[in-house]
Design a protein around this motif. Structure first.
Motif, PDB file in Angstrom:
ATOM      1  N   ALA A   2       0.822  -1.211   0.000  1.00 20.91           N
ATOM      2  CA  ALA A   2       0.000   0.000   0.000  1.00 20.91           C
ATOM      3  C   ALA A   2       0.857   1.262   0.000  1.00 20.91           C
ATOM      4  O   ALA A   2       0.449   2.301  -0.538  1.00 20.91           O
ATOM      5  N   LEU A   3       2.047   1.179   0.587  1.00 20.88           N
ATOM      6  CA  LEU A   3       2.938   2.331   0.652  1.00 20.88           C
ATOM      7  C   LEU A   3       3.883   2.419  -0.545  1.00 20.88           C
ATOM      8  O   LEU A   3       4.512   3.465  -0.760  1.00 20.88           O
ATOM      9  N   ALA A   4       3.999   1.348  -1.315  1.00 19.02           N
ATOM     10  CA  ALA A   4       4.945   1.298  -2.434  1.00 19.02           C
ATOM     11  C   ALA A   4       4.775   2.432  -3.440  1.00 19.02           C
ATOM     12  O   ALA A   4       5.783   2.966  -3.941  1.00 19.02           O
ATOM     13  N   LEU A  46      -8.011  11.687  11.774  1.00 23.46           N
ATOM     14  CA  LEU A  46      -9.393  11.959  11.397  1.00 23.46           C
ATOM     15  C   LEU A  46      -9.473  12.456   9.957  1.00 23.46           C
ATOM     16  O   LEU A  46     -10.294  11.985   9.163  1.00 23.46           O
ATOM     17  N   ALA A  47      -8.601  13.372   9.600  1.00 18.41           N
ATOM     18  CA  ALA A  47      -8.581  13.897   8.233  1.00 18.41           C
ATOM     19  C   ALA A  47      -8.161  12.818   7.244  1.00 18.41           C
ATOM     20  O   ALA A  47      -8.662  12.762   6.114  1.00 18.41           O
ATOM     21  N   GLY A  48      -7.252  11.946   7.665  1.00 17.33           N
ATOM     22  CA  GLY A  48      -6.745  10.910   6.771  1.00 17.33           C
ATOM     23  C   GLY A  48      -7.745   9.829   6.441  1.00 17.33           C
ATOM     24  O   GLY A  48      -7.549   9.076   5.489  1.00 17.33           O
ATOM     25  N   ALA A  78       1.029   9.216   2.403  1.00 17.49           N
ATOM     26  CA  ALA A  78       1.481   7.948   2.979  1.00 17.49           C
ATOM     27  C   ALA A  78       1.077   7.843   4.445  1.00 17.49           C
ATOM     28  O   ALA A  78       0.725   6.767   4.930  1.00 17.49           O
ATOM     29  N   ALA A  79       1.095   8.975   5.145  1.00 19.44           N
ATOM     30  CA  ALA A  79       0.710   8.975   6.556  1.00 19.44           C
ATOM     31  C   ALA A  79      -0.749   8.597   6.723  1.00 19.44           C
ATOM     32  O   ALA A  79      -1.128   7.963   7.711  1.00 19.44           O
ATOM     33  N   PHE A 118       6.076   7.180   8.197  1.00 17.40           N
ATOM     34  CA  PHE A 118       5.900   6.190   9.259  1.00 17.40           C
ATOM     35  C   PHE A 118       6.555   6.655  10.554  1.00 17.40           C
ATOM     36  O   PHE A 118       6.012   6.471  11.652  1.00 17.40           O
ATOM     37  N   VAL A 119       7.731   7.258  10.457  1.00 13.30           N
ATOM     38  CA  VAL A 119       8.420   7.762  11.645  1.00 13.30           C
ATOM     39  C   VAL A 119       7.601   8.866  12.310  1.00 13.30           C
ATOM     40  O   VAL A 119       7.437   8.894  13.535  1.00 13.30           O
TER      41      VAL A 119
END
Length: 457
Positions: A50-52, A420-422, A211-212, A62-63
């Motif tokens: 999914a992140l590719a 929430l926004a994501g 990505a986040a 991710f960090v």
């Protein structure tokens, strides 16, 4: 994260279960296993794919997400020290903002738990069908899914001791292969497989934000130790430790595991795969046996996740029912296990699973997104409750502690809004509708108590 003072709310809030038999309890290892087992399900096995499309820049996302998740974990730890008992986000919101806020949090979280279980088991079926029902016949897929839902329910209904032992066992069984891939696999990483650092075609920040939006949801479940705090021995100490240590453990597995997959499977191939860890294992060890072993690990991971969440779908509504904010039926127990909550919620999850396999895939997908929305709402209220308490009661603390805890609470609040926004416009829209559907139930419960306006003291 702990303040050096305690507010009156923590000391004077009555225990809803006072006078009732004390529930069976488990220790720190099981509490950590509950957190890790609830966070890491089948989703981690598809996360790198999914992140590719974003490329290695997604590791930066991710960090950043991990920092937010840790802030939230620390907030849960601090809240659990002040407010004892099961309920987690429900009791935190009720204590800070009143019973209506508490009810909305309990309502949201309950929807999250059983709808999320349906999503987990559907993903689990895909890995089971590596070995059986390889033709993916719908009837057999439904049978496999229902078995996957009711085995964890039966494990929980058999007693807390059996649940604790099984949860620890399943957590170890799924963590070992993931840790193996995340550590040994690093030595097989090739830089050429990563591709462009930002493969999204947008700006760096745009890629990180996008990505986040995916990575944010991989940490749902970090609050489960606080939800079951009444089951934990020495909860003032162990709930916070379990939440933080469990979150850190998940973060290590997520970040290193994603790095390994990115470095062992070419980016172009990674975008098209449905089993990235399987492809990475095959690339490292050759042949198909490694990939099949990963599929087994995914099945174990899904079952372990379901065992943890099945306990939670009984604990949260039972805590609210003790305060007359959920139907009294949720107080029914088998031994000291919330049997009605577990059985009724598993029935709802079973219905949702059947719907998902009968030409309503889009409806099911929407409901899964709603479960994400309904998880983030209690996160936001919990972070707000901690910040509110610091502003009102924290003035007595030494300013370095107050500043530290305030920064962490603000980070947790920002993380919650980001999540929430994501979740997307559609999920937020329908999520708000689902949230407000609880209002008629609240009216019925409050009217049944003969109350108007403020709750009776």
């Amino acid at each position: 994260m702990s303040t050096d003072i305690s507010g009156p709310a923590a000391a004077t809030r009555p225990d809803p279960g006072a006078g009732a038999p004390k529930p069976s309890r488990f220790g720190l290892p099981t509490a950590i296993a509950l957190v890790v087992g609830s966070v890491i399900g089948t989703g981690v096995f598809g996360l790198p794919a999914a992140l590719a499309p974003f490329g290695p820049v997604s590791l930066v996302a991710f960090v950043l997400v991990t920092i937010g998740a840790l802030a939230l974990a620390l907030a849960f730890g601090a809240l659990s020290k002040r407010i004892a008992g099961s309920g987690g986000p429900y009791v935190y919101a009720r204590d800070a903002f009143g019973e209506f806020a508490g009810f909305l949090n309990a309502w949201c979280y309950w929807i999250t738990a059983w709808a999320g279980n349906a999503a987990i088991v559907v993903a689990l079926v895909g890995y089971v069908e590596v070995f059986v029902n390889t033709e993916h016949k719908v009837g057999w897929s439904i049978v496999i899914a229902l078995v996957g839902l009711w085995i964890p329910a039966l494990v929980n209904l058999s007693g807390l001791r059996n649940m604790a032992v099984t949860q620890i066992l399943f957590t170890v069984l799924k963590i070992v292969p993931l840790l193996f891939m995340a550590t040994v696999g690093v030595f097989f990483v090739k830089s050429a497989n990563f591709g462009a650092f930002n493969a999204s075609g947008t700006s760096i920040w745009g890629a990180i934000s996008a990505a986040a939006a995916i990575a944010l949801f991989s940490y749902i479940g970090i609050e489960t130790a606080s939800v079951a705090a009444g089951r934990v021995r020495d909860p003032e100490r162990n709930v916070g430790r379990a939440t933080v240590l469990g979150t850190i453990g998940c973060a290590v597995i997520y970040i290193l595991g994603t790095l390994t997959v990115f470095g062992t499977v070419p980016n172009a191939a990674l975008r098209d795969t449905k089993a990235p860890f399987t492809d990475a294992a095959n690339a490292i060890f050759g042949g198909q046996w490694a990939g099949q072993a990963i599929a087994i690990a995914a099945v174990v991971s899904g079952l372990g996740c379901l065992i943890g969440w099945t306990l939670i779908i009984g604990e949260m509504p039972m805590a609210a029912a003790k305060d007359n904010l959920f139907p009294k039926a949720f107080l029914r127990t088998r031994g000291d296990i919330p049997s009605f909550g577990i059985i009724s919620s598993t029935v709802l999850a079973s219905v949702l699973v059947v719907v998902s396999y009968t030409n309503f895939e889009q409806v099911f997908t929407t409901l899964v997104l709603l479960s994400v929305f309904t998880a983030v709402v209690p996160y936001l209220f919990s972070a707000a409750a901690q910040l509110f308490w610091l502003l009102v009661r924290g003035r007595k603390a030494e300013w370095p502690h107050l500043l530290r805890d305030g920064i962490i609470s603000v980070l947790a609040l920002v993380f919650s809004f980001w999540a929430l926004a994501g979740s997307g416009y559609q999920a937020v829209y329908y999520g708000a509708v689902c949230l407000l559907l609880g209002v008629p139930l609240y009216i019925w419960l409050k009217a049944g108590r003969g109350e108007y306006g403020e709750a009776k003291s």
